[in-house]
Design a protein around this motif. Structure first.
Motif, PDB file in Angstrom:
ATOM      1  N   PHE A  46      45.445  34.375   9.086  1.00 49.71           N
ATOM      2  CA  PHE A  46      45.625  33.158   9.875  1.00 49.71           C
ATOM      3  C   PHE A  46      46.787  33.294  10.849  1.00 49.71           C
ATOM      4  O   PHE A  46      47.838  33.796  10.487  1.00 49.71           O
ATOM      5  N   SER A  47      46.576  32.792  12.051  1.00 52.66           N
ATOM      6  CA  SER A  47      47.686  32.656  12.995  1.00 52.66           C
ATOM      7  C   SER A  47      48.410  31.354  12.663  1.00 52.66           C
ATOM      8  O   SER A  47      47.892  30.508  11.925  1.00 52.66           O
ATOM      9  N   LYS A  48      49.580  31.170  13.232  1.00 47.85           N
ATOM     10  CA  LYS A  48      50.331  29.934  13.036  1.00 47.85           C
ATOM     11  C   LYS A  48      49.485  28.737  13.494  1.00 47.85           C
ATOM     12  O   LYS A  48      49.422  27.706  12.818  1.00 47.85           O
ATOM     13  N   ALA A  62      55.161  16.580   9.149  1.00 46.53           N
ATOM     14  CA  ALA A  62      56.286  17.186   8.418  1.00 46.53           C
ATOM     15  C   ALA A  62      55.791  18.090   7.288  1.00 46.53           C
ATOM     16  O   ALA A  62      56.350  19.170   7.060  1.00 46.53           O
ATOM     17  N   VAL A  63      54.746  17.676   6.602  1.00 58.11           N
ATOM     18  CA  VAL A  63      54.175  18.489   5.520  1.00 58.11           C
ATOM     19  C   VAL A  63      53.563  19.755   6.113  1.00 58.11           C
ATOM     20  O   VAL A  63      53.763  20.854   5.597  1.00 58.11           O
ATOM     21  N   VAL A  64      52.843  19.615   7.214  1.00 57.58           N
ATOM     22  CA  VAL A  64      52.227  20.778   7.871  1.00 57.58           C
ATOM     23  C   VAL A  64      53.306  21.768   8.302  1.00 57.58           C
ATOM     24  O   VAL A  64      53.199  22.970   8.034  1.00 57.58           O
ATOM     25  N   LYS A  65      54.355  21.276   8.937  1.00 60.68           N
ATOM     26  CA  LYS A  65      55.434  22.147   9.432  1.00 60.68           C
ATOM     27  C   LYS A  65      56.062  22.945   8.280  1.00 60.68           C
ATOM     28  O   LYS A  65      56.255  24.160   8.387  1.00 60.68           O
ATOM     29  N   ALA A  66      56.374  22.272   7.176  1.00 61.31           N
ATOM     30  CA  ALA A  66      56.991  22.948   6.026  1.00 61.31           C
ATOM     31  C   ALA A  66      56.040  23.974   5.413  1.00 61.31           C
ATOM     32  O   ALA A  66      56.450  25.089   5.072  1.00 61.31           O
ATOM     33  N   SER A  70      56.341  28.190   5.249  1.00 57.84           N
ATOM     34  CA  SER A  70      56.247  28.920   3.980  1.00 57.84           C
ATOM     35  C   SER A  70      55.181  30.016   4.051  1.00 57.84           C
ATOM     36  O   SER A  70      55.412  31.151   3.623  1.00 57.84           O
ATOM     37  N   TYR A  71      54.015  29.680   4.612  1.00 54.33           N
ATOM     38  CA  TYR A  71      52.938  30.671   4.713  1.00 54.33           C
ATOM     39  C   TYR A  71      53.280  31.787   5.696  1.00 54.33           C
ATOM     40  O   TYR A  71      52.916  32.946   5.470  1.00 54.33           O
ATOM     41  N   LEU A  72      53.986  31.461   6.769  1.00 48.43           N
ATOM     42  CA  LEU A  72      54.403  32.506   7.713  1.00 48.43           C
ATOM     43  C   LEU A  72      55.405  33.458   7.057  1.00 48.43           C
ATOM     44  O   LEU A  72      55.385  34.659   7.321  1.00 48.43           O
ATOM     45  N   SER A  73      56.253  32.932   6.179  1.00 46.89           N
ATOM     46  CA  SER A  73      57.188  33.779   5.433  1.00 46.89           C
ATOM     47  C   SER A  73      56.424  34.721   4.512  1.00 46.89           C
ATOM     48  O   SER A  73      56.735  35.919   4.440  1.00 46.89           O
ATOM     49  N   TYR A 156      51.408  12.740   3.385  1.00 45.94           N
ATOM     50  CA  TYR A 156      52.613  12.624   4.206  1.00 45.94           C
ATOM     51  C   TYR A 156      53.867  13.030   3.445  1.00 45.94           C
ATOM     52  O   TYR A 156      54.942  13.125   4.024  1.00 45.94           O
ATOM     53  N   GLY A 157      53.720  13.269   2.158  1.00 46.12           N
ATOM     54  CA  GLY A 157      54.864  13.712   1.383  1.00 46.12           C
ATOM     55  C   GLY A 157      54.402  14.232   0.039  1.00 46.12           C
ATOM     56  O   GLY A 157      53.353  13.845  -0.459  1.00 46.12           O
TER      57      GLY A 157
END
Length: 168
Positions: A46-48, A62-66, A70-73, A156-157
Motif C-alpha cells: 500500500f502507498s500512503k 485523526a484516527v486515519v493519520k495515526a 504506524s503502518y508506514l513505520s 473517531y477515537g
C-alpha cells in the motif's frame, strides 16, 4: 449497555437486538478492523494514499493519520502483522446526540493470541525490536460517530479501557 458474545463460531449466548444506530456503529468498527488487518498484513503493498483512502471510509481524520503513520513505520522497517483474532465480546452504548451528530461507544474484547509481527523473511520480530508488545487480549473502546457531515458512522477515537477481557 447491551452485550453479546460474538466470534467466528456460533455462540450459545443469545445476541441482543441492537438499535439501528448501534448496529451501524458496530459495522463501522468491523469495517475499520478489516481495513486495518488488510493493510497491516502487508503494508508494503500500500502507498500512503491507498492506506489513507481505505481507512477513511471507516475512520475519522485523526484516527486515519495515526494509523497510517504506524503502518508506514512498519512498511519502512519491512514488518507486517501475521494476524489472527476473534471477537470475544462486544458492548455498545445507547446512541447519544452530541450536538454535531450521533455517538455510540463500542467496547470490544478481542483474543489476538495468534497475532505476531514478522519481518521481510517471515521471522517473528521480538518485542524489543518492535518497540511494543502485541498483547494476547485487547480490550478496546471505540468512539464511533455519525457526524452531521458524514453519511455513515466512523471511528473517531479508540483507546484501551479497563475491565475484564479474556476467555470466559
Amino acid at each position: 449497555m447491551s452485550a453479546t458474545a460474538s466470534s467466528g463460531s456460533p455462540s450459545a449466548t443469545p445476541s441482543p437486538t441492537w438499535s439501528a444506530d448501534q448496529a451501524a456503529a458496530i459495522a463501522a468498527v468491523d469495517g475499520y478492523r478489516a481495513a486495518s488487518d488488510q493493510i497491516g498484513s502487508d503494508p508494503s503493498a500500500f502507498s500512503k494514499a491507498q492506506m489513507t483512502s481505505l481507512l477513511s471510509k471507516w475512520a475519522g481524520p485523526a484516527v486515519v493519520k495515526a494509523n497510517v503513520a504506524s503502518y508506514l513505520s512498519l512498511k519502512k522497517r519491512g514488518f507486517r502483522y501475521d494476524t489472527g483474532h476473534s471477537v470475544l465480546s462486544t458492548l455498545a452504548s445507547a446512541a447519544s446526540d452530541t450536538g454535531y451528530g450521533t455517538e455510540v461507544v463500542v467496547t470490544r474484547c478481542i483474543d489476538q493470541s495468534p497475532a505476531r509481527v514478522l519481518d521481510a523473511n517471515g521471522e517473528e520480530v521480538s518485542e524489543q525490536e518492535l518497540g511494543y508488545q502485541v498483547s494476547q487480549f485487547l480490550l478496546r473502546q471505540y468512539t464511533v460517530q455519525k457526524r452531521d457531515a458524514d453519511r455513515a458512522f466512523r471511528v473517531y477515537g479508540l483507546a484501551p479501557t479497563k475491565g475484564e477481557c479474556g476467555p470466559a
